[in-house]
Design a protein around this motif. Structure first.
Motif, mmCIF file in Angstrom:
data_model
loop_
_atom_site.group_PDB
_atom_site.id
_atom_site.type_symbol
_atom_site.label_atom_id
_atom_site.label_comp_id
_atom_site.label_asym_id
_atom_site.label_seq_id
_atom_site.Cartn_x
_atom_site.Cartn_y
_atom_site.Cartn_z
ATOM 1 N N ARG A 169 18.284 4.637 -39.884
ATOM 2 C CA ARG A 169 17.560 5.516 -40.789
ATOM 3 C C ARG A 169 16.431 4.790 -41.494
ATOM 4 O O ARG A 169 15.429 5.401 -41.868
ATOM 5 C CB ARG A 169 18.522 6.092 -41.827
ATOM 6 C CG ARG A 169 19.591 7.021 -41.250
ATOM 7 C CD ARG A 169 18.997 8.302 -40.735
ATOM 8 N NE ARG A 169 20.035 9.237 -40.328
ATOM 9 C CZ ARG A 169 19.798 10.431 -39.812
ATOM 10 N NH1 ARG A 169 18.560 10.813 -39.611
ATOM 11 N NH2 ARG A 169 20.785 11.226 -39.471
ATOM 12 N N GLY A 175 22.739 9.299 -46.376
ATOM 13 C CA GLY A 175 23.804 10.121 -45.829
ATOM 14 C C GLY A 175 23.992 11.423 -46.584
ATOM 15 O O GLY A 175 25.059 12.028 -46.536
ATOM 16 N N GLU A 184 23.202 3.139 -41.154
ATOM 17 C CA GLU A 184 23.080 4.589 -41.069
ATOM 18 C C GLU A 184 22.307 4.995 -39.809
ATOM 19 O O GLU A 184 21.469 5.876 -39.832
ATOM 20 C CB GLU A 184 22.362 5.135 -42.313
ATOM 21 C CG GLU A 184 23.186 5.016 -43.574
ATOM 22 C CD GLU A 184 24.388 5.941 -43.566
ATOM 23 O OE1 GLU A 184 24.422 6.850 -42.729
ATOM 24 O OE2 GLU A 184 25.293 5.746 -44.386
#
Length: 226
Positions: free
Chosen positions: A37, A99, A34
């Motif tokens: 993240r 997300g 991601e």
């Protein structure tokens, strides 16, 4: 349903304080890839933890006293306001790791329960209680309601938290993600078992091949050669 950032600070996605559930169920971890993240989550978790530790030392207060102030809508000290803001940033970082940036996370003040008899309260307070909605988006609204119902005998059980709609949405997505991971694991096990079974079949076929010995390998008895 919290995603743990570090072992010591409270996890994001809730407002657990000292004395509450110490080992909540671990939600499925955020998906990989991601965009780094995980580093953001670790960074804000570390900032929150260190700020909270410093705050407790400066005020000579433990977790219970610190979180009692954290949840109190009448508490407006800049240090507590900053702690709430860091908590909000931690929530946002964790949701981003999953997300789920589309989820709005406005925290407000809610009463977990209320044991006051509505008949003994002013009409506006009784009417609000009758609706079942004891969540207040701002500290000012919560403090005003608290002033209507407070008897001065004990503190009201305020909690600085998400509204139920946000809480339910996050929980639903975590449950859905957990189900997806479970199905993927089942499919993976079935595929592995299929490969293993095919390997055994091929191995068994190889062992079942009968080899006919050649004439040169056939033993003979002297005098009886054909």
């Amino acid at each position: 349903m919290r995603a743990t950032i570090l072992t010591s600070p409270p996890s994001p996605l809730s407002t657990r304080g000292e004395g509450e559930q110490e080992n909540p169920p671990t939600p499925p971890s955020p998906p990989c890839g991601e965009g780094g993240r995980g580093g953001e989550v670790e960074a804000i978790g570390k900032t929150y933890y260190e700020y909270r530790a410093d705050l407790m030392v400066r005020n000579n207060q433990g977790l219970t006293d610190t979180y009692n102030r954290f949840h109190d809508p009448n508490e407006t000290h800049p240090d507590i306001l900053k702690l709430r803001e860091l908590h909000h940033q931690m929530d946002r970082a964790v949701l981003a790791a999953y997300g789920w940036q589309d989820i709005d996370t406005p925290c407000g003040f809610a009463l977990d329960y209320l044991d006051t008899d509505p008949d003994d309260l002013p009409a506006p307070a009784a009417e609000r209680i009758a609706t079942g909605d004891l969540f207040f988006p701002t500290a000012a609204e919560a403090a005003a309601f608290g002033a209507l119902i407070s008897t001065g005998k004990r503190k009201l059980p305020w909690r600085y938290k998400w509204p139920e709609a946000t809480h339910d949405e996050v929980l639903a997505r975590l449950l859905d993600l957990n189900q997806q991971r479970h199905l993927e694991e089942i499919r993976g096990h079935k595929a592995a078992e299929g490969d293993k079974a095919n390997g055994k079949i091929q191995k068994a076929k190889g062992k079942s091949t009968i080899q006919t010995p050649s004439d040169s390998d056939t033993p003979t008895i002297p005098g009886l050669e054909l």
